[in-house]
Scaffold this active site. Structure first.
Site, mmCIF file in Angstrom:
data_model
loop_
_atom_site.group_PDB
_atom_site.id
_atom_site.type_symbol
_atom_site.label_atom_id
_atom_site.label_comp_id
_atom_site.label_asym_id
_atom_site.label_seq_id
_atom_site.Cartn_x
_atom_site.Cartn_y
_atom_site.Cartn_z
ATOM 1 N N CYS A 383 2.099 0.333 -6.165
ATOM 2 C CA CYS A 383 2.498 0.916 -4.876
ATOM 3 C C CYS A 383 2.777 -0.179 -3.840
ATOM 4 C CB CYS A 383 1.459 1.922 -4.414
ATOM 5 S SG CYS A 383 2.192 3.201 -3.389
ATOM 6 N N HIS A 509 1.035 5.528 -8.776
ATOM 7 C CA HIS A 509 -0.351 5.108 -9.064
ATOM 8 C C HIS A 509 -0.740 5.457 -10.509
ATOM 9 C CE1 HIS A 509 -1.634 3.953 -5.003
ATOM 10 N NE2 HIS A 509 -0.717 4.829 -4.620
ATOM 11 N N GLU A 511 -3.134 4.439 -12.223
ATOM 12 C CA GLU A 511 -4.589 4.478 -12.451
ATOM 13 C C GLU A 511 -5.147 5.900 -12.526
ATOM 14 O OE1 GLU A 511 -3.060 3.395 -9.714
ATOM 15 O OE2 GLU A 511 -4.206 3.737 -7.871
HETATM 16 N N1 GLN Z 1 1.755 1.632 2.575
HETATM 17 C C1 GLN Z 1 2.754 1.829 1.596
HETATM 18 C C2 GLN Z 1 3.553 3.097 1.815
HETATM 19 O O1 GLN Z 1 3.167 3.930 2.569
HETATM 20 C C3 GLN Z 1 2.136 1.823 0.203
HETATM 21 C C4 GLN Z 1 1.197 2.954 -0.017
HETATM 22 C C5 GLN Z 1 0.263 2.731 -1.182
HETATM 23 O O2 GLN Z 1 0.082 1.611 -1.635
HETATM 24 N N2 GLN Z 1 -0.394 3.785 -1.633
HETATM 25 O O3 GLN Z 1 4.592 3.262 1.237
#
Ligand code: GLN
Length: 534
Positions: A383, A509, A511
């Site tokens: 992410c 994600h 995970e």
């Molecule tokens: N802050 C980033 C976004 O909003 C990544 C979010 C994250 O890593 N879950 O896109």
């Protein structure tokens, strides 16, 4: 008719109630019953999505896009079922729904009260989970400890369910602490007695006690607890501290907690199929090698902030027969310190940059990515980790010196990462990220394709920003491969650098979908590469 197991906690928080609930569910599933799980959290936030991870730990995301308590991650990892919007209910969600109904006129003429309106809403959430899942047994954990002001309406609702459904359809497990007092060298039952008394004051007599204790309590303590708490002696279960949380279901199985529950429900006690789980524990206990993975994040003082990432690393380690030692690196410190990176990553076989929000520690994470790229160290970005890998590449390989994200540099000249177009009009912060499952199409002959061995995948998301497609040709020209794309919205989901041993990052994600017996493909290949790197 569905049966209900309720798991409450007493004395102190942090006793591992979530693991207890998950273990019970796993055992019931292993005996052939369809189970579903749910957690009530007594705080006023509608969901934990707006909370700081240092307060609350990780926010777990379900496939249908709910931001939930991290215990749901344990649930999914133990029972290997995908949970949904019925699985995590907070006081905030309950109050909001009741107040919305009041404004809509659903209770016209009535004074809206804790009992019955709030309690009915809570009961409906239990029944909704049961009806929508079609489970034989629903296991509901109540967050907090009995006696907290916030949890009273939940306990009252459960008392009503017990009254309505009867004790052949409901089972209450109360988790407590049996402390050991040094000096007198004794295990003490008084805190448990007091906590059970609190529960009984609210009209609930627990059917079983799960007692967290440093070592087995023995018959004497069990008899005492049985007498004072009106719980049969065989229903007093020890929960002895273990070094590996996946052992707990087997510890409970040996004490027959599942049989006790099924007997009370009048359900047949079918054979428990637990060989796969016993095999897992054996694997965990006999890992041969060790490798170090550096996890570079902003919330590393609280490991729970990265709970699913840490578990996913371990799962991949089980498959490759390696114990994973996580080197928790504070990205803000990395940003400030002058220490040579060779020193910091001296023993590191792989570098992982997980998700995150806001500007703190960003440059430290970028430093770590540069180090991974320049030294050909296996890298996995998740992410924010993918967004930063792209920024790093744009700055240091493509020469776009001012490349950044509008999240932490709103007026930057080259917004390589920018707000998604449908996010520009968003005013509310809660529940408005791009959440839950989205499809991703993989390009053949890439690392990603090789990992998944599939053309289309579904992964869970939680982000507001995305890769800015305007910059794609420049980065491609310098060797970055965009191996996973959401075709519907033309969003970049996976990037990789094929000229390196193992450099991959994803916008979603992974995970959340890792299981102890089935590691996630991206973690699997990352750990494989890191092991080979040793
Ligand atoms: N802050 C980033 C976004 O909003 C990544 C979010 C994250 O890593 N879950 O896109």
């Amino acid at each position: 008719m569905a049966k209900y197991v309720f798991v409450t906690g007493g004395v102190v928080s942090g006793l591992g109630k979530g693991i207890t609930a998950s273990s019970i569910a796993l055992l019931l599933k292993s005996r052939g019953y369809k189970v579903f799980m749910q957690k009530f959290d007594p705080y006023i936030n509608v969901d934990p999505g707006t909370m700081n991870p240092i307060q609350h730990g990780e926010v777990f995301v379900t496939y249908d896009g709910c931001e939930t308590d991290l215990d749901l991650g344990h649930y999914e990892r133990y029972i290997d079922e995908e949970l949904n919007y019925t699985s995590n209910i907070t006081s905030g969600k309950i109050y909001k729904s009741v107040i919305d109904k009041e404004r809509h006129g659903d209770y016209l003429g009535a004074t809206v009260q804790m009992v019955p309106h709030i309690t009915n809403e809570i009961k409906n959430k239990v029944y909704e989970a049961s009806n929508t899942s079609g489970a034989d047994i629903v296991i509901t954990e109540i967050g907090g400890t009995v006696g907290d002001i916030e949890s009273q309406s939940f306990i009252e609702a459960l008392r009503q369910i017990q009254y309505e459904k009867g004790s052949s359809n409901t089972f209450f497990v109360h988790c407590t602490l049996i402390p050991f007092i040094y000096g007198s060298n004794e295990l003490k039952t008084k805190p448990t007695q007091n906590s059970v008394r609190d529960l009984r004051n609210m009209g609930i007599r627990p059917d079983a006690l799960v007692c967290r204790t440093p070592f087995s309590t023995g018959e004497h303590i069990k008899e005492k607890l049985s007498l004072f708490c009106s719980v049969p002696v065989e229903n007093v279960i020890d929960s002895v501290d273990v070094k590996n949380i996946y052992e707990i279901p087997i510890k409970y199985y040996e004490q027959k907690i599942d049989e006790i529950i099924l007997k009370q429900f009048g359900l047949p006690i079918k054979e428990a199929k637990l060989d796969y789980w016993k095999k897992l524990i054996k694997t965990v206990d006999n890992l041969k090698e060790e490798i170090e993975i550096a996890l570079v994040g902003k919330y590393v003082e609280l490991h729970d902030a990265y709970l699913s990432v840490a578990e996913a690393l371990k799962h991949a380690g089980y498959k490759h027969n390696v114990k994973i030692n996580i080197n928790w690196i504070d990205s803000e410190e990395l940003e400030k310190q002058d220490k040579k990176l060779e020193e910091v990553f001296k023993n590191t076989q792989g570098i992982l940059v997980p998700g995150g929000f806001g500007s703190r520690g960003i440059e430290g994470k970028i430093k770590a990515i540069t180090y991974a790229r320049e030294n050909n160290i296996p890298f996995l970005g998740i992410c924010l980790g993918m967004q930063l890998a792209v920024i790093e590449f744009a700055r240091n390989v493509c020469g776009i010196r001012e490349a950044s994200s509008t999240e932490f540099s709103p007026t930057c000249k080259d917004p390589i990462i920018d707000l998604m177009s449908d996010q520009k009009s968003v005013v509310n912060m809660g529940g408005t990220l791009r959440l839950g499952n989205y499809e991703c199409t993989l390009q053949e002959n890439t690392l990603a394709y090789n990992d998944y061995k599939a053309k289309k995948i579904l992964e869970r998301h939680r982000h507001r920003y995305e890769f800015n497609n305007k910059y794609r040709p420049i980065l491609e020209d310098k060797g970055m491969v965009f191996s996973g794309i959401n075709e519907k919205a033309n969003l970049v989901e996976i990037i990789e650098l094929p000229n390196l041993k193992h450099f991959i990052a994803c916008q979603f994600h992974p995970e959340f979908k890792s299981r102890p017996t089935r590691p996630h493909p991206l973690f699997d290949s990352f750990i494989k590469a890191s092991k080979e790197n040793k």
